[in-house]
Design an enzyme around this catalytic site. Structure first.
Site, PDB file in Angstrom:
ATOM      1  N   ARG A 190      43.323  33.847  46.056  1.00  0.00           N
ATOM      2  CA  ARG A 190      42.960  32.298  45.701  1.00  0.00           C
ATOM      3  C   ARG A 190      43.639  31.792  44.552  1.00  0.00           C
ATOM      4  O   ARG A 190      43.718  32.358  43.457  1.00  0.00           O
ATOM      5  CB  ARG A 190      41.390  32.319  45.563  1.00  0.00           C
ATOM      6  CG  ARG A 190      40.554  33.122  46.747  1.00  0.00           C
ATOM      7  CD  ARG A 190      39.240  32.556  46.556  1.00  0.00           C
ATOM      8  NE  ARG A 190      38.311  33.208  45.506  1.00  0.00           N
ATOM      9  CZ  ARG A 190      37.087  33.391  45.771  1.00  0.00           C
ATOM     10  NH1 ARG A 190      36.466  32.906  46.733  1.00  0.00           N
ATOM     11  NH2 ARG A 190      36.440  34.036  44.560  1.00  0.00           N
ATOM     12  N   ARG A 249      32.599  43.384  42.425  1.00  0.00           N
ATOM     13  CA  ARG A 249      31.678  42.177  42.684  1.00  0.00           C
ATOM     14  C   ARG A 249      31.229  42.594  44.334  1.00  0.00           C
ATOM     15  O   ARG A 249      29.997  42.201  44.482  1.00  0.00           O
ATOM     16  CB  ARG A 249      32.639  41.281  43.001  1.00  0.00           C
ATOM     17  CG  ARG A 249      32.891  40.517  41.310  1.00  0.00           C
ATOM     18  CD  ARG A 249      34.100  39.595  41.534  1.00  0.00           C
ATOM     19  NE  ARG A 249      33.827  38.326  42.259  1.00  0.00           N
ATOM     20  CZ  ARG A 249      34.693  37.581  42.580  1.00  0.00           C
ATOM     21  NH1 ARG A 249      35.970  37.735  42.200  1.00  0.00           N
ATOM     22  NH2 ARG A 249      34.259  36.377  43.021  1.00  0.00           N
ATOM     23  N   LYS A 268      31.502  30.369  50.785  1.00  0.00           N
ATOM     24  CA  LYS A 268      30.460  29.652  50.580  1.00  0.00           C
ATOM     25  C   LYS A 268      30.911  28.449  49.638  1.00  0.00           C
ATOM     26  O   LYS A 268      30.267  27.495  49.839  1.00  0.00           O
ATOM     27  CB  LYS A 268      29.414  30.665  49.354  1.00  0.00           C
ATOM     28  CG  LYS A 268      29.028  31.698  50.005  1.00  0.00           C
ATOM     29  CD  LYS A 268      27.834  32.547  49.253  1.00  0.00           C
ATOM     30  CE  LYS A 268      28.540  32.998  47.857  1.00  0.00           C
ATOM     31  NZ  LYS A 268      29.672  34.100  48.149  1.00  0.00           N
ATOM     32  N   ARG A 319      41.145  32.569  38.997  1.00  0.00           N
ATOM     33  CA  ARG A 319      40.124  33.175  38.202  1.00  0.00           C
ATOM     34  C   ARG A 319      40.464  34.601  37.785  1.00  0.00           C
ATOM     35  O   ARG A 319      40.924  35.217  38.446  1.00  0.00           O
ATOM     36  CB  ARG A 319      38.821  33.176  39.004  1.00  0.00           C
ATOM     37  CG  ARG A 319      38.079  31.679  39.127  1.00  0.00           C
ATOM     38  CD  ARG A 319      37.173  31.787  40.126  1.00  0.00           C
ATOM     39  NE  ARG A 319      36.185  33.125  40.391  1.00  0.00           N
ATOM     40  CZ  ARG A 319      35.118  33.016  41.240  1.00  0.00           C
ATOM     41  NH1 ARG A 319      34.917  32.254  42.066  1.00  0.00           N
ATOM     42  NH2 ARG A 319      34.404  34.256  41.018  1.00  0.00           N
ATOM     43  N   ARG A 365      21.112  35.694  43.784  1.00  0.00           N
ATOM     44  CA  ARG A 365      21.976  36.898  44.031  1.00  0.00           C
ATOM     45  C   ARG A 365      21.227  38.175  43.920  1.00  0.00           C
ATOM     46  O   ARG A 365      21.690  39.413  43.977  1.00  0.00           O
ATOM     47  CB  ARG A 365      22.917  37.006  43.131  1.00  0.00           C
ATOM     48  CG  ARG A 365      24.344  36.444  43.566  1.00  0.00           C
ATOM     49  CD  ARG A 365      25.337  36.718  42.376  1.00  0.00           C
ATOM     50  NE  ARG A 365      26.578  36.723  42.724  1.00  0.00           N
ATOM     51  CZ  ARG A 365      27.424  35.746  42.663  1.00  0.00           C
ATOM     52  NH1 ARG A 365      26.941  34.473  42.525  1.00  0.00           N
ATOM     53  NH2 ARG A 365      28.849  35.862  42.647  1.00  0.00           N
TER      54      ARG A 365
END
Ligand code: AMP
Length: 217
Positions: free
Chosen positions: A127, A172, A13, A161, A88
């Site tokens: 990431r 998550r 996204k 992160r 969300r």
């Protein structure tokens, strides 16, 4: 044009929102980025959100709704915006409907980026981003051309992160399937839903999104 990018963490996204935002001059509204900025600035909201985010759970609806309400009122949203990571929950979607109506705006399309669950944990856990310009990288899929140096700005510091680890990703994902996945049905019923194949390359997903946007322009 106002649109929502919908999909689990790791679907792409943020990557696609950035591409569309640059190409079409739309504001990218990422509640995750805004919350991380609040945490870094040590605001009240940031202090309350930090522990929740670190656990991989969702921040209370009212907090993110207020953030979006203030953000949508800013001048750069006049020519349109991309919502990335909001709404969300169904309560956030209902609040967004009310908010858009109150501001005389409309939602053009919701694009679901569909991916196989199996790839998400690996995608997220690898990431990292440039600490200076925010360019995104991945341990396996997109390393900098010169090891340790950002392709885009030449900086040599990178950040990961706190919630991008295998354990938190599971929480998550559970939050996504429990709270966010019902939005697919919500927007389908409203006739707003379009789906693209998030397993394709970044360029190909971008091309599919452009094709959808072309049809809704
Ligand atoms: P993201 O960068 O979109 O993956 O968001 C990172 C974290 O911020 C999430 O795991 C949540 O804890 C929080 N967050 C971001 N957007 C929302 C939202 N719309 N509702 C609730 N929590 C959110």
């Amino acid at each position: 044009m106002n649109l929502i990018l919908l999909g689990p963490p790791g679907a792409g996204k943020g990557t696609q929102a950035k591409v569309i935002s640059d190409k079409r001059g739309l504001a990218q509204l990422s509640t995750g980025d805004m919350l991380r900025a609040a945490v870094a600035a040590g605001t009240d909201v940031g202090r309350k959100a930090k522990a929740i985010m670190d656990r991989g759970q969702l921040v209370p609806d009212q907090v993110v709704i207020e953030i979006i309400e203030q953000r949508i009122a800013k001048p750069d949203c006049r020519s349109g915006f991309i919502l990335d990571g909001f709404p969300r929950t169904l309560a956030q979607a209902a609040a967004l409907d009310a908010l858009l109506e109150a501001h005389g705006k409309k939602l053009d399309v919701v694009i679901e980026i569909r991916v196989d669950d199996g790839v998400l944990i690996e995608r997220i856990a690898g990431r990292f981003t440039c600490a200076k310009c925010g360019e995104g990288y991945h341990d396996r899929f997109k390393r900098p051309a010169r090891e340790g140096v950002c392709d885009k700005c030449g900086a040599t510091e990178f950040v990961r992160r706190a919630d991008d680890n295998a354990e938190t990703v599971k929480t998550r994902l559970i939050a996504y399937y429990r709270e966010t996945a019902p939005l697919i049905g919500y927007y389908f019923a409203k006739g707003k839903l379009e789906t693209v194949d998030g397993m394709a390359s970044i360029d190909e997903v971008g091309r599919q999104i452009e094709e959808v946007l072309g049809r809704h322009a």
